[in-house]
Design a protein around this motif. Structure first.
Motif, PDB file in Angstrom:
ATOM      1  N   ALA A 139       0.670  -1.318   0.154  1.00  0.00           N
ATOM      2  CA  ALA A 139       0.146   0.018   0.075  1.00  0.00           C
ATOM      3  C   ALA A 139       0.900   1.228   0.064  1.00  0.00           C
ATOM      4  N   LEU A 140       2.116   1.174   0.646  1.00  0.00           N
ATOM      5  CA  LEU A 140       2.892   2.523   0.658  1.00  0.00           C
ATOM      6  C   LEU A 140       3.517   2.591  -0.420  1.00  0.00           C
ATOM      7  N   HIS A 141       3.720   1.434  -1.305  1.00  0.00           N
ATOM      8  CA  HIS A 141       4.310   1.467  -2.550  1.00  0.00           C
ATOM      9  C   HIS A 141       3.429   2.172  -3.384  1.00  0.00           C
ATOM     10  N   ALA A 142       1.980   1.694  -3.458  1.00  0.00           N
ATOM     11  CA  ALA A 142       1.284   2.515  -4.318  1.00  0.00           C
ATOM     12  C   ALA A 142       1.006   3.670  -4.227  1.00  0.00           C
ATOM     13  N   ALA A 143       1.014   4.278  -2.828  1.00  0.00           N
ATOM     14  CA  ALA A 143       0.871   5.530  -2.550  1.00  0.00           C
ATOM     15  C   ALA A 143       1.987   6.416  -3.206  1.00  0.00           C
ATOM     16  N   TRP A 144       3.317   5.747  -3.044  1.00  0.00           N
ATOM     17  CA  TRP A 144       4.417   6.217  -3.677  1.00  0.00           C
ATOM     18  C   TRP A 144       4.221   6.357  -5.218  1.00  0.00           C
ATOM     19  N   GLU A 145       3.660   5.435  -5.936  1.00  0.00           N
ATOM     20  CA  GLU A 145       3.490   5.300  -7.246  1.00  0.00           C
ATOM     21  C   GLU A 145       2.613   6.539  -7.835  1.00  0.00           C
ATOM     22  N   ALA A 146       1.622   6.634  -6.786  1.00  0.00           N
ATOM     23  CA  ALA A 146       0.600   7.666  -7.187  1.00  0.00           C
ATOM     24  C   ALA A 146       1.457   9.105  -7.127  1.00  0.00           C
ATOM     25  N   GLU A 208      11.730  10.918  -4.819  1.00  0.00           N
ATOM     26  CA  GLU A 208      13.044   9.966  -4.448  1.00  0.00           C
ATOM     27  C   GLU A 208      13.283   9.541  -3.152  1.00  0.00           C
ATOM     28  N   VAL A 209      12.989  10.574  -2.196  1.00  0.00           N
ATOM     29  CA  VAL A 209      12.997  10.285  -0.824  1.00  0.00           C
ATOM     30  C   VAL A 209      12.026   9.415  -0.209  1.00  0.00           C
ATOM     31  N   HIS A 210      10.835   9.497  -0.747  1.00  0.00           N
ATOM     32  CA  HIS A 210       9.700   8.767  -0.207  1.00  0.00           C
ATOM     33  C   HIS A 210      10.060   7.340  -0.826  1.00  0.00           C
ATOM     34  N   GLY A 211      10.746   7.157  -2.096  1.00  0.00           N
ATOM     35  CA  GLY A 211      10.909   5.873  -2.734  1.00  0.00           C
ATOM     36  C   GLY A 211      12.211   5.153  -1.860  1.00  0.00           C
ATOM     37  N   ARG A 212      12.932   5.876  -1.343  1.00  0.00           N
ATOM     38  CA  ARG A 212      14.066   5.349  -0.374  1.00  0.00           C
ATOM     39  C   ARG A 212      13.482   4.738   0.796  1.00  0.00           C
ATOM     40  N   LEU A 213      12.273   5.564   1.090  1.00  0.00           N
ATOM     41  CA  LEU A 213      11.877   4.910   2.718  1.00  0.00           C
ATOM     42  C   LEU A 213      11.096   3.406   2.418  1.00  0.00           C
TER      43      LEU A 213
END
Length: 244
Positions: A139-146, A208-213
Protein backbone atom coordinates in the motif's frame (compact mmCIF):
# COMPACT_ATOMS: atom_id res chain seq x y z
CA UNK A 1 -13.29 23.42 -0.82
CA UNK A 2 -14.69 26.95 -1.41
CA UNK A 3 -14.15 29.58 1.21
CA UNK A 4 -16.88 30.01 3.76
CA UNK A 5 -19.50 32.61 2.88
CA UNK A 6 -18.87 36.15 4.07
CA UNK A 7 -20.91 37.09 7.13
CA UNK A 8 -23.01 40.09 6.11
CA UNK A 9 -26.18 41.72 7.41
CA UNK A 10 -29.48 41.73 5.58
CA UNK A 11 -29.15 45.37 4.66
CA UNK A 12 -26.13 44.69 2.44
CA UNK A 13 -27.83 43.46 -0.72
CA UNK A 14 -24.57 43.40 -2.70
CA UNK A 15 -23.33 40.28 -0.92
CA UNK A 16 -25.04 36.92 -0.49
CA UNK A 17 -26.32 36.00 2.95
CA UNK A 18 -25.17 32.67 4.35
CA UNK A 19 -27.69 29.89 4.03
CA UNK A 20 -28.87 27.95 7.04
CA UNK A 21 -26.97 25.33 8.96
CA UNK A 22 -23.44 24.56 7.93
CA UNK A 23 -23.07 27.69 5.82
CA UNK A 24 -23.98 29.87 8.77
CA UNK A 25 -21.54 28.26 11.21
CA UNK A 26 -18.80 28.50 8.57
CA UNK A 27 -19.57 32.17 8.01
CA UNK A 28 -19.59 32.88 11.73
CA UNK A 29 -16.25 31.08 12.19
CA UNK A 30 -14.78 33.07 9.34
CA UNK A 31 -16.02 36.34 10.84
CA UNK A 32 -14.35 35.45 14.12
CA UNK A 33 -10.99 34.57 12.62
CA UNK A 34 -11.02 37.68 10.44
CA UNK A 35 -11.53 39.87 13.51
CA UNK A 36 -15.11 41.05 13.21
CA UNK A 37 -15.61 39.43 16.60
CA UNK A 38 -12.16 39.57 18.24
CA UNK A 39 -10.86 37.29 20.97
CA UNK A 40 -12.42 38.20 24.28
CA UNK A 41 -15.42 39.91 22.70
CA UNK A 42 -19.04 38.86 23.09
CA UNK A 43 -21.04 37.74 20.07
CA UNK A 44 -24.36 39.44 19.27
CA UNK A 45 -27.40 38.04 21.04
CA UNK A 46 -29.18 35.09 19.44
CA UNK A 47 -32.18 37.16 18.48
CA UNK A 48 -29.96 39.78 16.88
CA UNK A 49 -28.21 37.16 14.74
CA UNK A 50 -31.60 35.73 13.80
CA UNK A 51 -32.83 39.09 12.62
CA UNK A 52 -29.61 40.04 10.88
CA UNK A 53 -29.43 36.88 8.78
CA UNK A 54 -33.07 35.82 8.55
CA UNK A 55 -32.42 32.49 10.20
CA UNK A 56 -34.13 30.68 13.02
CA UNK A 57 -32.98 30.63 16.61
CA UNK A 58 -32.47 26.87 16.26
CA UNK A 59 -29.91 27.44 13.50
CA UNK A 60 -28.09 30.04 15.59
CA UNK A 61 -28.02 27.82 18.66
CA UNK A 62 -26.70 24.84 16.70
CA UNK A 63 -23.97 27.00 15.17
CA UNK A 64 -22.91 28.25 18.59
CA UNK A 65 -22.88 24.72 19.99
CA UNK A 66 -20.70 23.61 17.09
CA UNK A 67 -18.20 26.41 17.61
CA UNK A 68 -18.20 25.79 21.35
CA UNK A 69 -17.39 22.11 20.79
CA UNK A 70 -14.36 23.19 18.77
CA UNK A 71 -13.09 25.57 21.43
CA UNK A 72 -13.81 28.79 19.53
CA UNK A 73 -16.50 30.25 21.82
CA UNK A 74 -17.82 29.74 25.34
CA UNK A 75 -21.42 30.23 26.38
CA UNK A 76 -21.90 32.00 29.70
CA UNK A 77 -25.20 32.04 31.59
CA UNK A 78 -26.83 35.47 31.34
CA UNK A 79 -23.62 36.92 29.88
CA UNK A 80 -23.73 35.84 26.25
CA UNK A 81 -21.23 33.95 24.13
CA UNK A 82 -17.55 34.82 24.51
CA UNK A 83 -14.97 34.42 21.74
CA UNK A 84 -12.12 32.42 23.27
CA UNK A 85 -8.40 32.96 22.78
CA UNK A 86 -7.03 31.43 19.59
CA UNK A 87 -4.69 29.33 21.74
CA UNK A 88 -7.81 27.47 22.93
CA UNK A 89 -9.21 26.73 19.46
CA UNK A 90 -8.98 23.18 18.19
CA UNK A 91 -6.87 24.09 15.16
CA UNK A 92 -6.41 20.41 14.27
CA UNK A 93 -10.14 20.14 13.58
CA UNK A 94 -10.83 19.52 9.90
CA UNK A 95 -13.95 21.71 9.88
CA UNK A 96 -12.15 24.70 11.38
CA UNK A 97 -9.31 24.34 8.90
CA UNK A 98 -11.84 24.30 6.04
CA UNK A 99 -13.86 27.22 7.37
CA UNK A 100 -10.96 29.43 8.38
CA UNK A 101 -8.40 28.42 5.76
CA UNK A 102 -5.25 30.47 5.40
CA UNK A 103 -6.27 32.71 8.28
CA UNK A 104 -5.30 29.95 10.74
CA UNK A 105 -2.89 27.85 8.66
CA UNK A 106 -0.01 30.21 9.36
CA UNK A 107 3.74 29.75 9.82
CA UNK A 108 3.32 29.04 13.52
CA UNK A 109 0.86 26.19 12.94
CA UNK A 110 2.97 24.75 10.11
CA UNK A 111 6.05 24.81 12.33
CA UNK A 112 4.14 23.07 15.13
CA UNK A 113 2.99 20.33 12.74
CA UNK A 114 6.60 19.84 11.61
CA UNK A 115 7.80 19.56 15.22
CA UNK A 116 5.16 16.91 15.90
CA UNK A 117 6.24 14.99 12.80
CA UNK A 118 9.89 15.11 13.88
CA UNK A 119 8.92 13.60 17.22
CA UNK A 120 6.97 10.73 15.67
CA UNK A 121 7.71 9.85 12.06
CA UNK A 122 11.37 8.75 12.21
CA UNK A 123 10.61 6.30 15.02
CA UNK A 124 7.44 5.17 13.24
CA UNK A 125 9.57 4.44 10.17
CA UNK A 126 11.97 2.37 12.29
CA UNK A 127 9.10 0.40 13.77
CA UNK A 128 7.53 -0.11 10.35
CA UNK A 129 10.78 -1.64 9.08
CA UNK A 130 10.28 -4.42 11.61
CA UNK A 131 6.51 -4.60 11.85
CA UNK A 132 4.92 -3.63 8.53
CA UNK A 133 3.03 -6.38 6.80
CA UNK A 134 3.59 -7.12 3.12
CA UNK A 135 0.17 -5.65 2.41
CA UNK A 136 1.12 -2.40 4.18
CA UNK A 137 4.39 -2.16 2.29
CA UNK A 138 2.47 -2.74 -0.94
CA UNK A 139 0.00 0.00 0.00
CA UNK A 140 2.88 2.36 0.79
CA UNK A 141 4.43 1.55 -2.59
CA UNK A 142 1.10 2.25 -4.31
CA UNK A 143 0.89 5.66 -2.62
CA UNK A 144 4.46 6.36 -3.71
CA UNK A 145 3.56 5.40 -7.29
CA UNK A 146 0.60 7.79 -7.18
CA UNK A 147 2.99 10.56 -6.12
CA UNK A 148 5.44 9.64 -8.87
CA UNK A 149 2.75 9.44 -11.54
CA UNK A 150 0.88 12.64 -10.66
CA UNK A 151 0.74 15.01 -13.58
CA UNK A 152 3.24 17.89 -13.41
CA UNK A 153 1.76 20.82 -11.48
CA UNK A 154 -1.20 18.72 -10.32
CA UNK A 155 -0.50 19.64 -6.72
CA UNK A 156 -3.87 18.38 -5.50
CA UNK A 157 -3.25 14.83 -6.73
CA UNK A 158 0.32 14.85 -5.49
CA UNK A 159 -0.67 16.06 -2.01
CA UNK A 160 -3.49 13.52 -1.76
CA UNK A 161 -1.03 10.70 -2.47
CA UNK A 162 1.58 12.24 -0.16
CA UNK A 163 -0.89 12.46 2.74
CA UNK A 164 -1.98 8.86 2.15
CA UNK A 165 1.66 7.78 2.22
CA UNK A 166 2.11 9.22 5.70
CA UNK A 167 -1.16 7.74 6.98
CA UNK A 168 -0.04 4.29 5.86
CA UNK A 169 3.40 4.76 7.40
CA UNK A 170 1.95 5.48 10.84
CA UNK A 171 -0.39 2.49 10.55
CA UNK A 172 2.51 0.29 9.47
CA UNK A 173 4.39 1.20 12.65
CA UNK A 174 2.02 -1.08 14.54
CA UNK A 175 1.79 1.50 17.32
CA UNK A 176 -1.85 2.13 18.18
CA UNK A 177 -1.12 5.56 19.63
CA UNK A 178 0.58 6.61 16.40
CA UNK A 179 -2.44 5.36 14.45
CA UNK A 180 -4.75 7.47 16.63
CA UNK A 181 -2.41 10.45 16.27
CA UNK A 182 -2.60 10.09 12.51
CA UNK A 183 -6.35 10.68 12.64
CA UNK A 184 -5.99 13.65 14.98
CA UNK A 185 -3.44 15.56 12.90
CA UNK A 186 -4.56 14.39 9.47
CA UNK A 187 -6.25 17.62 8.36
CA UNK A 188 -3.39 19.83 9.57
CA UNK A 189 -0.79 17.50 8.08
CA UNK A 190 -2.55 17.53 4.71
CA UNK A 191 -2.63 21.33 4.77
CA UNK A 192 1.07 21.45 5.67
CA UNK A 193 1.98 19.03 2.88
CA UNK A 194 -0.11 21.01 0.42
CA UNK A 195 1.66 24.25 1.34
CA UNK A 196 5.08 22.62 1.00
CA UNK A 197 4.25 20.91 -2.29
CA UNK A 198 3.02 24.14 -3.84
CA UNK A 199 6.20 25.95 -2.82
CA UNK A 200 8.47 23.95 -5.16
CA UNK A 201 8.68 23.77 -8.94
CA UNK A 202 9.44 20.03 -9.02
CA UNK A 203 8.48 17.10 -6.81
CA UNK A 204 11.32 14.87 -8.02
CA UNK A 205 13.36 15.06 -4.82
CA UNK A 206 10.31 14.39 -2.64
CA UNK A 207 9.43 11.36 -4.75
CA UNK A 208 13.00 10.08 -4.55
CA UNK A 209 13.16 10.28 -0.76
CA UNK A 210 9.77 8.63 -0.31
CA UNK A 211 10.93 5.86 -2.65
CA UNK A 212 13.98 5.27 -0.48
CA UNK A 213 11.76 4.84 2.54
CA UNK A 214 9.65 2.24 0.76
CA UNK A 215 12.78 0.35 -0.24
CA UNK A 216 14.13 0.49 3.33
CA UNK A 217 10.91 -1.12 4.59
CA UNK A 218 11.15 -3.82 1.94
CA UNK A 219 14.69 -4.57 3.07
CA UNK A 220 13.66 -4.38 6.75
CA UNK A 221 16.42 -1.82 7.21
CA UNK A 222 15.39 0.28 10.22
CA UNK A 223 18.36 2.72 10.18
CA UNK A 224 17.81 3.44 6.48
CA UNK A 225 14.08 3.96 7.11
CA UNK A 226 14.86 6.50 9.86
CA UNK A 227 17.36 8.32 7.63
CA UNK A 228 14.83 8.58 4.80
CA UNK A 229 12.16 9.88 7.17
CA UNK A 230 14.55 12.45 8.64
CA UNK A 231 15.49 13.64 5.16
CA UNK A 232 11.80 14.09 4.35
CA UNK A 233 11.44 16.27 7.42
CA UNK A 234 14.57 18.27 6.61
CA UNK A 235 13.08 18.93 3.18
CA UNK A 236 9.80 20.01 4.79
CA UNK A 237 11.72 22.40 7.06
CA UNK A 238 13.47 23.91 4.05
CA UNK A 239 10.13 24.37 2.31
CA UNK A 240 8.70 25.98 5.43
CA UNK A 241 11.54 28.48 5.47
CA UNK A 242 10.86 29.24 1.82
CA UNK A 243 7.21 29.91 2.63
CA UNK A 244 8.17 32.19 5.49
Amino acid sequence: MPLAPTLTPRTNASRPRPRVGRDFVAALARAIVEGRYPEGSTLPREQDLCGEFSISRTVVREALKTLESKGVVRSRARAGTLVRSRAEWNLLDADLLDWMGDAVVDAELLAAVLEARRAVEPFAAELAAARASLAEIAALHAAWEAMRDAEPHDDDAFTAADAEFHRILLRASGNRVFVQLSGVIDAALTRALDRANRSVESHLHTVEVHGRLVEALRMRDAPAARRASEEMLDTAARDLRRLA
